[in-house]
Design an enzyme around this catalytic site. Structure first.
Site, mmCIF file in Angstrom:
data_model
loop_
_atom_site.group_PDB
_atom_site.id
_atom_site.type_symbol
_atom_site.label_atom_id
_atom_site.label_comp_id
_atom_site.label_asym_id
_atom_site.label_seq_id
_atom_site.Cartn_x
_atom_site.Cartn_y
_atom_site.Cartn_z
ATOM 1 N N ALA A 24 0.862 -1.192 0.069
ATOM 2 C CA ALA A 24 0.047 -0.009 -0.228
ATOM 3 C C ALA A 24 0.929 1.258 -0.092
ATOM 4 C CB ALA A 24 -0.756 -0.061 1.289
ATOM 5 N N SER A 26 1.259 5.223 -0.104
ATOM 6 C CA SER A 26 0.638 6.630 -0.206
ATOM 7 C C SER A 26 1.363 7.672 -0.881
ATOM 8 C CB SER A 26 0.596 6.791 1.492
ATOM 9 O OG SER A 26 1.878 7.222 1.978
ATOM 10 N N GLY A 27 2.479 7.292 -1.190
ATOM 11 C CA GLY A 27 3.443 8.330 -1.867
ATOM 12 C C GLY A 27 4.331 9.164 -0.958
ATOM 13 N N GLY A 28 4.221 8.736 0.440
ATOM 14 C CA GLY A 28 5.378 9.121 1.499
ATOM 15 C C GLY A 28 6.456 8.287 1.444
ATOM 16 N N VAL A 29 7.330 8.609 2.253
ATOM 17 C CA VAL A 29 8.896 8.188 2.376
ATOM 18 C C VAL A 29 8.516 6.648 2.908
ATOM 19 C CG1 VAL A 29 11.029 7.975 3.547
ATOM 20 C CG2 VAL A 29 9.950 10.158 2.708
ATOM 21 N N ASP A 30 7.810 6.335 3.909
ATOM 22 C CA ASP A 30 7.665 5.115 4.666
ATOM 23 C C ASP A 30 7.311 3.890 3.636
ATOM 24 O OD1 ASP A 30 8.883 6.357 7.046
ATOM 25 O OD2 ASP A 30 6.713 6.886 7.221
ATOM 26 N N SER A 31 6.118 4.166 3.147
ATOM 27 C CA SER A 31 5.728 2.909 1.918
ATOM 28 C C SER A 31 6.604 2.941 0.795
ATOM 29 C CB SER A 31 4.245 3.508 1.715
ATOM 30 O OG SER A 31 3.897 4.678 1.093
ATOM 31 N N LEU A 50 -4.223 4.350 -3.241
ATOM 32 C CA LEU A 50 -5.599 4.496 -3.244
ATOM 33 C C LEU A 50 -5.790 5.975 -3.481
ATOM 34 C CD1 LEU A 50 -6.592 2.333 -0.130
ATOM 35 C CD2 LEU A 50 -6.414 1.451 -2.330
ATOM 36 N N CYS A 115 -10.031 4.668 8.640
ATOM 37 C CA CYS A 115 -9.725 4.218 7.449
ATOM 38 C C CYS A 115 -8.718 3.017 7.329
ATOM 39 C CB CYS A 115 -8.428 5.713 6.859
ATOM 40 S SG CYS A 115 -8.071 5.248 4.915
ATOM 41 N N CYS A 211 -6.288 13.855 5.653
ATOM 42 C CA CYS A 211 -6.154 14.022 4.399
ATOM 43 C C CYS A 211 -7.111 14.751 3.561
ATOM 44 C CB CYS A 211 -5.875 12.675 3.677
ATOM 45 S SG CYS A 211 -7.327 11.624 3.783
#
Length: 367
Positions: A24, A26-31, A50, A115, A211
């Site tokens: 999954a 999210s567009g962030g660093v972690d994922s 998503l 969510c 968000c």
């Protein structure tokens, strides 16, 4: 550098090259790093982002259109497939509407938990299974250990980034399919790994905001549900009218700023009454409690809470370091929590998450 990021096999008795992992993103660093790391370790990675709402600002949130572009770029650089799933309808119905409804009930919601509960770990997990993938992976900072067919959930090694509070509602059945490869690492090292992979999101700020809230809760609620904003009275603990407010959705228990009243001593929001549309304010002494009730409990331990009580640590908000407490079970999946040696602001609608040391036992919603 990859030698510093060793993780145990994510699927028992199955090699990475034989394991399909939906990540999954999210567009962030972690994922992004979670996906890139697994790809480098030989897993068959499928990135999925998503589409949850229409927001192009990308300021301090996640899962907006700019974040989708970032996720796609990471997948392209690393060389694994990426797809976007449109979940706007279910997100609106089960997260945004619940967010507004909860505020109208005089409570303070946590949409991120909702969510995770219904969109990511229900619908996305079902989509993952439909792809015949072996696991669903996220970039959450939380640890999960499987031993002798039992599942144990622990807070992250990076205590400052621990996200176990937001995942308390995740069920055992969901946890069987979920993996959290970043739980044993610190955020600083994850950013270094992003730089090592030459990912463009390496220095992207962490998401801070809800968000779908573009500016303020009030404006978002007024836009989506205009009839939720109703004027009413502000009263003291004796019932005397002190002034008027523009809607109880603008307040939360414990709030001090923005009440709109002048007083020699600071005033705090003590109670919100949706039936009378009244906001009760008072001094801080009237705010602090050492007893609370929780409902809709998600319990991750085989042994039930004993009727004699269970000594635990509880967190009443994500930033809370935790308080010692005794939990007593009630009927209908409810419980009473008695705080030991401390008094806290108790906010209905928030989560009370229960720990034994750094092991998360479960939690419930404050009612």
């Amino acid at each position: 550098m990859l030698n510093d990021f060793k993780i145990d096999p994510l699927v028992k008795n199955k090699s990475p090259s034989a394991t399909t992992a939906v990540v999954a993103m999210s567009g962030g660093v972690d994922s992004s790093v979670a996906a890139a790391l697994l790809h480098k370790l030989g897993y068959k990675v499928i990135g999925i982002t998503l589409q949850l709402y229409n927001n192009t600002t990308g300021k301090g949130a996640c899962c907006g259109s700019l974040d989708t572009q970032d996720a796609k770029q990471v997948a392209s650089i690393m060389g694994f497939p990426h797809y976007t799933l449109n979940y706007e309808k279910v997100f609106k119905e089960e997260v945004i509407d619940d967010f507004i409804d909860t505020y109208m009930q005089g409570k303070t919601p946590i949409p991120c938990i909702k969510c995770n509960q219904v969109v990511k770990f229900r619908d996305l997990l079902n989509a993952t299974k439909s792809l015949d993938a072996d696991i669903l992976v996220t970039g959450h900072y939380i640890r999960k250990i499987e031993q002798d067919d039992d599942i144990y959930v622990y807070s992250s090694k990076d205590t400052k980034k621990d996200q176990s509070y937001f995942l308390f509602a995740t069920t055992i059945e969901q946890l069987k399919f979920l993996r959290f490869p970043l739980g044993n690492f610190h955020k600083d090292n994850i950013r270094k790994l992003a730089e090592h992979f030459n990912l463009p999101i390496a220095n992207k700020p962490d998401s801070q905001n809800i968000c779908f809230v573009a500016d303020t809760y009030k404006n978002t609620i007024a836009q989506l549900r205009p009839n939720a904003i109703k004027k009413g009275n502000i009263i003291d603990t004796s019932g005397n009218i002190l002034g008027q407010h523009d809607g109880i959705v603008n307040f939360t228990i414990g709030q001090r700023r923005g009440i709109g009243l002048s007083s020699k001593e600071p005033l705090y929001v003590i109670k919100l009454n949706p039936d009378t549309n009244e906001v009760t304010v008072g001094h801080k002494s009237a705010l602090l409690q050492n007893k609370l009730h929780i409902e809709k409990i998600n319990w991750l331990v085989k042994d039930k809470i004993p009727h004699t009580g269970l000594n635990v640590k509880v967190k009443l908000r994500s930033s809370h370091s935790g308080s010692t407490a005794i939990v007593y079970p009630n009927d209908n999946n409810k419980a009473t929590v008695l705080l030991q040696d401390t008094y806290c602001t108790v906010t209905p609608g928030q989560a009370c998450v229960i720990y034994d040391g750094d092991r998360m036992l479960g939690g419930g919603w404050i009612c």
